[in-house]
Design an enzyme around this catalytic site. Structure first.
Site, PDB file in Angstrom:
ATOM      1  N   ASN A   1      33.797  42.425   1.274  1.00  5.72           N
ATOM      2  CA  ASN A   1      33.495  43.469   2.589  1.00  5.72           C
ATOM      3  C   ASN A   1      34.132  45.285   2.994  1.00  5.72           C
ATOM      4  OD1 ASN A   1      33.654  44.499   6.357  1.00  5.72           O
ATOM      5  ND2 ASN A   1      32.992  42.016   5.861  1.00  5.72           N
TER       6      ASN A   1
ATOM      7  N   GLU B   1      30.681  50.149  13.774  1.00  8.28           N
ATOM      8  CA  GLU B   1      30.921  49.346  12.966  1.00  8.28           C
ATOM      9  C   GLU B   1      32.138  50.433  12.004  1.00  8.28           C
ATOM     10  OE1 GLU B   1      30.513  47.040   9.016  1.00  8.28           O
ATOM     11  OE2 GLU B   1      30.042  49.560   9.200  1.00  8.28           O
ATOM     12  N   ASP B   2      31.819  51.563  11.596  1.00  6.50           N
ATOM     13  CA  ASP B   2      33.087  51.934  10.566  1.00  6.50           C
ATOM     14  C   ASP B   2      32.946  53.159  11.128  1.00  6.50           C
ATOM     15  OD1 ASP B   2      34.262  51.810   8.911  1.00  6.50           O
ATOM     16  OD2 ASP B   2      32.996  52.822   6.767  1.00  6.50           O
TER      17      ASP B   2
ATOM     18  N   ILE C   1      30.455  53.842   6.368  1.00  5.91           N
ATOM     19  CA  ILE C   1      29.810  55.098   5.963  1.00  5.91           C
ATOM     20  C   ILE C   1      31.716  55.281   5.054  1.00  5.91           C
ATOM     21  CG2 ILE C   1      29.146  54.749   8.105  1.00  5.91           C
ATOM     22  CD1 ILE C   1      31.367  56.346   8.670  1.00  5.91           C
TER      23      ILE C   1
ATOM     24  N   HIS D   1      20.216  49.314   6.013  1.00  9.94           N
ATOM     25  CA  HIS D   1      19.951  48.392   6.446  1.00  9.94           C
ATOM     26  C   HIS D   1      17.813  48.315   7.060  1.00  9.94           C
ATOM     27  CE1 HIS D   1      22.976  46.248   4.666  1.00  9.94           C
ATOM     28  NE2 HIS D   1      23.759  47.053   5.589  1.00  9.94           N
TER      29      HIS D   1
ATOM     30  N   ASP E   1      37.718  43.545   8.306  1.00 11.73           N
ATOM     31  CA  ASP E   1      36.586  44.360   7.784  1.00 11.73           C
ATOM     32  C   ASP E   1      36.813  45.220   7.386  1.00 11.73           C
ATOM     33  OD1 ASP E   1      33.651  45.380   8.346  1.00 11.73           O
ATOM     34  OD2 ASP E   1      33.397  43.743  10.021  1.00 11.73           O
ATOM     35  N   ASN E   2      36.294  46.758   7.734  1.00  9.84           N
ATOM     36  CA  ASN E   2      36.519  47.680   7.161  1.00  9.84           C
ATOM     37  C   ASN E   2      37.656  48.487   7.027  1.00  9.84           C
ATOM     38  OD1 ASN E   2      33.978  48.258   6.886  1.00  9.84           O
ATOM     39  ND2 ASN E   2      33.713  48.704   8.801  1.00  9.84           N
TER      40      ASN E   2
ATOM     41  N   ASN F   1      27.177  46.381   1.894  1.00  9.47           N
ATOM     42  CA  ASN F   1      28.825  46.215   3.088  1.00  9.47           C
ATOM     43  C   ASN F   1      28.788  47.737   3.567  1.00  9.47           C
ATOM     44  OD1 ASN F   1      30.617  45.995   5.041  1.00  9.47           O
ATOM     45  ND2 ASN F   1      29.906  43.652   5.159  1.00  9.47           N
ATOM     46  N   ASP F   2      29.793  47.890   2.740  1.00 10.38           N
ATOM     47  CA  ASP F   2      30.093  49.549   2.582  1.00 10.38           C
ATOM     48  C   ASP F   2      30.461  50.438   1.372  1.00 10.38           C
ATOM     49  OD1 ASP F   2      32.078  51.300   4.038  1.00 10.38           O
ATOM     50  OD2 ASP F   2      33.695  49.561   4.298  1.00 10.38           O
TER      51      ASP F   2
ATOM     52  N   HIS G   1      25.549  50.928   8.931  1.00  6.05           N
ATOM     53  CA  HIS G   1      26.452  50.024   8.338  1.00  6.05           C
ATOM     54  C   HIS G   1      27.800  50.834   7.569  1.00  6.05           C
ATOM     55  CE1 HIS G   1      27.032  45.735   6.901  1.00  6.05           C
ATOM     56  NE2 HIS G   1      27.728  46.718   7.564  1.00  6.05           N
TER      57      HIS G   1
END
Length: 324
Positions: free
Chosen positions: A192, A21-22, A85, A103, A237-238, A136-137, A83
């Site tokens: 986000n 995800e990240d 980082i 989470h 997103d990221n 989220n981030d 999630h």
């Protein structure tokens, strides 16, 4: 949106099967990867706890393997659900700290680790606070300080959905330090990804629902003042920032419904967008990679390093690509 194919020379990263995800990369080419995210409303293909992997982009092997980092300390690894980082290098002694949004049991907290030796993270601290209710981030700005995005207006999903339907932008960016915790910026439909400019003067935030990247200037007292918004035309997103050029790289979702439903017959696509000269009067927004889900599904991050590009996903694989 349906995106036409725009591929690079890529290969799948070995050992990454259940999301990436990240991703964030140190200046020496070491990449940290968060995997195994279980997020409400999103598919998940493994019941195992989440993990952190590392990939050495300077490895002479043309297809380096991602290595799982061992976590030591008091953290409950059975409920680890990483999630967003961020990494921070302390100039005083070159110590490397990894900040991870976690989470456990669908909660929201931040873990701080120190990268202490090869393939090992030492858990130092867990941070939770009422203002950090749906993180989220994160972007680290000190050994124990950071900015974090809340992607929900309220911890309650029903109330948050109501604010989206009503068009009320109530999501926030929170500043945390051991001395104070407060809202640094607000007015986001869903905040986000977040990152920082190479000169550390500006913070970039992806307002994913509004299809924009917001540029915020850091001011005295760690206040964030809105400077501009750059439209990107996708659900980005990221955010990662090129250390050398300052270009802003985004992992994006062309179709949010496909991302959530994950129909094997019509999989979610992936899109990588780059913003060049984001602080100029006319930033240049370009699509650098696009796929219909046949190679990679649900891209959530695009991290550049020299002539390499790592593309991560919410719940699938990761790609390592050669930039032209």
């Amino acid at each position: 949106r349906e995106v036409p194919l725009k591929h690079l020379k890529c290969h799948h990263v070995k050992n990454i099967e259940y999301g990436s995800e990240d991703i964030t990369i140190l200046r020496d080419g070491l990449a940290f990867i968060s995997t195994g995210l279980k997020y409400p409303g999103m598919p998940s293909f493994s019941d195992d706890p989440g993990k952190i992997y590392m990939l050495d982009l300077l490895d002479p092997n043309p297809k380096p393997t991602a290595v799982e980092l061992q976590i030591k300390g008091q953290l409950d690894l059975n409920s680890f659900n990483p999630h967003g980082i961020s990494v921070y290098t302390d100039d005083a002694d070159s110590s490397i700290y990894l900040f991870v949004v976690n989470h456990p049991h669908h909660g929201s907290q931040v873990e701080i680790f120190q990268f202490v030796e090869e393939n090992t993270l030492l858990h130092l601290k867990t941070i939770s606070h009422p203002l950090l209710h749906s993180v989220n981030d994160i972007v680290a700005v000190g050994v124990e300080s950071f900015y974090a995005t809340n992607d929900h207006s309220f911890p309650n999903d029903v109330l948050h959905t109501l604010t989206i339907l009503l068009g009320v932008p109530w999501c926030t960016v929170v500043y945390y330090s051991p001395e104070e915790v407060r809202v640094a910026a607000n007015g986001f439909s869903s905040a986000n990804g977040i990152n920082i400019s190479p000169d550390e003067r500006y913070i970039y935030v992806s307002d994913i629902i509004d299809h924009e990247i917001d540029v915020l200037e850091r001011q005295e007292g760690e206040r964030l003042v809105h400077v501009k918004s750059v439209g990107v035309g996708s659900l980005c997103d990221n955010i990662e920032v090129d250390h050398e050029t300052g270009d802003v790289w985004l992992g994006c979702h062309p179709n949010g419904v496909k991302l959530m439903t994950n129909d094997p017959a019509d999989p979610p696509g992936s899109e990588v967008i780059k913003i060049h000269n984001i602080h100029s009067e006319k930033p240049v927004v370009t699509q650098e990679y696009a796929d219909n889900g046949s190679v990679i599904m649900g891209s959530s991050v695009a991290a550049p390093y020299e002539r390499k590009l790592l593309i991560g996903t919410v719940y699938q694989k990761a790609l390592c690509c050669d930039l032209k």
